[in-house]
Write a protein that holds these residues in place. Structure first.
Motif, PDB file in Angstrom:
ATOM      1  N   GLY A  19       0.812  -1.207   0.000  1.00 27.47           N
ATOM      2  CA  GLY A  19       0.000   0.000   0.000  1.00 27.47           C
ATOM      3  C   GLY A  19       0.850   1.262   0.000  1.00 27.47           C
ATOM      4  O   GLY A  19       0.598   2.197  -0.770  1.00 27.47           O
ATOM      5  N   PHE A  35      -4.187   3.018  -1.300  1.00 22.93           N
ATOM      6  CA  PHE A  35      -5.007   3.411  -0.154  1.00 22.93           C
ATOM      7  C   PHE A  35      -5.944   2.283   0.258  1.00 22.93           C
ATOM      8  O   PHE A  35      -6.158   2.044   1.455  1.00 22.93           O
ATOM      9  N   THR A  36      -6.489   1.584  -0.703  1.00 22.84           N
ATOM     10  CA  THR A  36      -7.381   0.468  -0.400  1.00 22.84           C
ATOM     11  C   THR A  36      -6.625  -0.656   0.316  1.00 22.84           C
ATOM     12  O   THR A  36      -7.140  -1.242   1.283  1.00 22.84           O
ATOM     13  N   GLY A  39      -6.162   0.322   3.836  1.00 27.06           N
ATOM     14  CA  GLY A  39      -7.412   0.146   4.575  1.00 27.06           C
ATOM     15  C   GLY A  39      -7.652  -1.294   4.979  1.00 27.06           C
ATOM     16  O   GLY A  39      -8.056  -1.582   6.109  1.00 27.06           O
ATOM     17  N   HIS A  40      -7.370  -2.218   4.061  1.00 23.80           N
ATOM     18  CA  HIS A  40      -7.521  -3.640   4.394  1.00 23.80           C
ATOM     19  C   HIS A  40      -6.526  -4.056   5.479  1.00 23.80           C
ATOM     20  O   HIS A  40      -6.866  -4.838   6.380  1.00 23.80           O
ATOM     21  N   ASN A  43      -7.801  -2.834   8.790  1.00 23.48           N
ATOM     22  CA  ASN A  43      -8.906  -3.667   9.279  1.00 23.48           C
ATOM     23  C   ASN A  43      -8.387  -4.959   9.890  1.00 23.48           C
ATOM     24  O   ASN A  43      -8.885  -5.415  10.929  1.00 23.48           O
ATOM     25  N   ALA A  79     -13.786   1.848  10.075  1.00 22.82           N
ATOM     26  CA  ALA A  79     -12.683   1.957   9.119  1.00 22.82           C
ATOM     27  C   ALA A  79     -13.123   1.532   7.722  1.00 22.82           C
ATOM     28  O   ALA A  79     -12.692   2.119   6.723  1.00 22.82           O
ATOM     29  N   ILE A  80     -13.985   0.527   7.640  1.00 23.72           N
ATOM     30  CA  ILE A  80     -14.489   0.090   6.333  1.00 23.72           C
ATOM     31  C   ILE A  80     -15.285   1.211   5.677  1.00 23.72           C
ATOM     32  O   ILE A  80     -15.115   1.500   4.483  1.00 23.72           O
ATOM     33  N   THR A  83     -12.868   4.051   4.631  1.00 26.20           N
ATOM     34  CA  THR A  83     -12.082   3.636   3.467  1.00 26.20           C
ATOM     35  C   THR A  83     -12.930   3.664   2.201  1.00 26.20           C
ATOM     36  O   THR A  83     -12.470   4.105   1.149  1.00 26.20           O
ATOM     37  N   VAL A  86     -13.467   7.446   1.174  1.00 26.83           N
ATOM     38  CA  VAL A  86     -12.257   8.066   0.613  1.00 26.83           C
ATOM     39  C   VAL A  86     -11.916   7.430  -0.733  1.00 26.83           C
ATOM     40  O   VAL A  86     -11.497   8.128  -1.665  1.00 26.83           O
ATOM     41  N   THR A  87     -12.116   6.131  -0.873  1.00 24.11           N
ATOM     42  CA  THR A  87     -11.857   5.468  -2.147  1.00 24.11           C
ATOM     43  C   THR A  87     -12.789   5.997  -3.234  1.00 24.11           C
ATOM     44  O   THR A  87     -12.356   6.243  -4.371  1.00 24.11           O
TER      45      THR A  87
END
Length: 142
Positions: A19, A35-36, A39-40, A43, A79-80, A83, A86-87
């Motif tokens: 990332g 960014f994704t 985020g994962h 999480n 957070a999901i 994310t 923002v995505t």
């Protein structure tokens, strides 16, 4: 730490490394993917912090083990959502950049070129050593 916990820690490290690497690229689509991945990874860190399985956090619930802390799960859900938002915003920016410029590459900032040219002029005025071969120096017209 052994077993599944160690595997998840390695997966988190790989997600964060990939990332951050993609975030440093100049293509907006790669930045979105980076960014994704971050985020994962975040999480998974939150789920790792929650610990193992246990009794549901309900009053009067009976089961094996102690009650599970619901806070990491709530933070992971938050957070999901963040994310995802923002995505979606970054994808809209990439789409608009594609429409207006014909590409999704992030351009150099004009102010950065001006500052670099001013620093180059100051070095020349002081009689400092010339710039290295790798440095292209100031851009014309900046």
């Amino acid at each position: 730490m052994t077993g599944p916990g160690l595997v998840l820690v390695v997966v988190v490290a790989v997600l964060f490394a990939a990332g951050f690497d993609l975030l440093m690229q100049r293509s907006l689509i790669r930045i979105v993917i980076g960014f994704t991945l971050l985020g994962h990874g975040a999480n998974l860190v939150l789920l790792l912090a929650g610990g193992g399985a246990g009794t549901p956090p309900l009053l009067g619930a009976k089961g094996p083990g102690s009650m599970v802390d619901p806070f990491p799960q709530a933070m992971a859900l938050t957070a999901i959502v963040i994310t995802f938002g923002v995505t979606a915003f970054l994808l809209a920016l990439a789409y608009r950049s594609q429409q207006l410029r014909g590409g999704d590459e992030v351009a150099d900032d004009v102010e950065d070129h001006r500052i670099r040219a001013e620093a180059h002029r100051r070095e020349q005025a002081r009689g400092a050593a010339p710039l290295e071969e790798d440095d292209p120096g100031p851009v014309d017209g900046a």
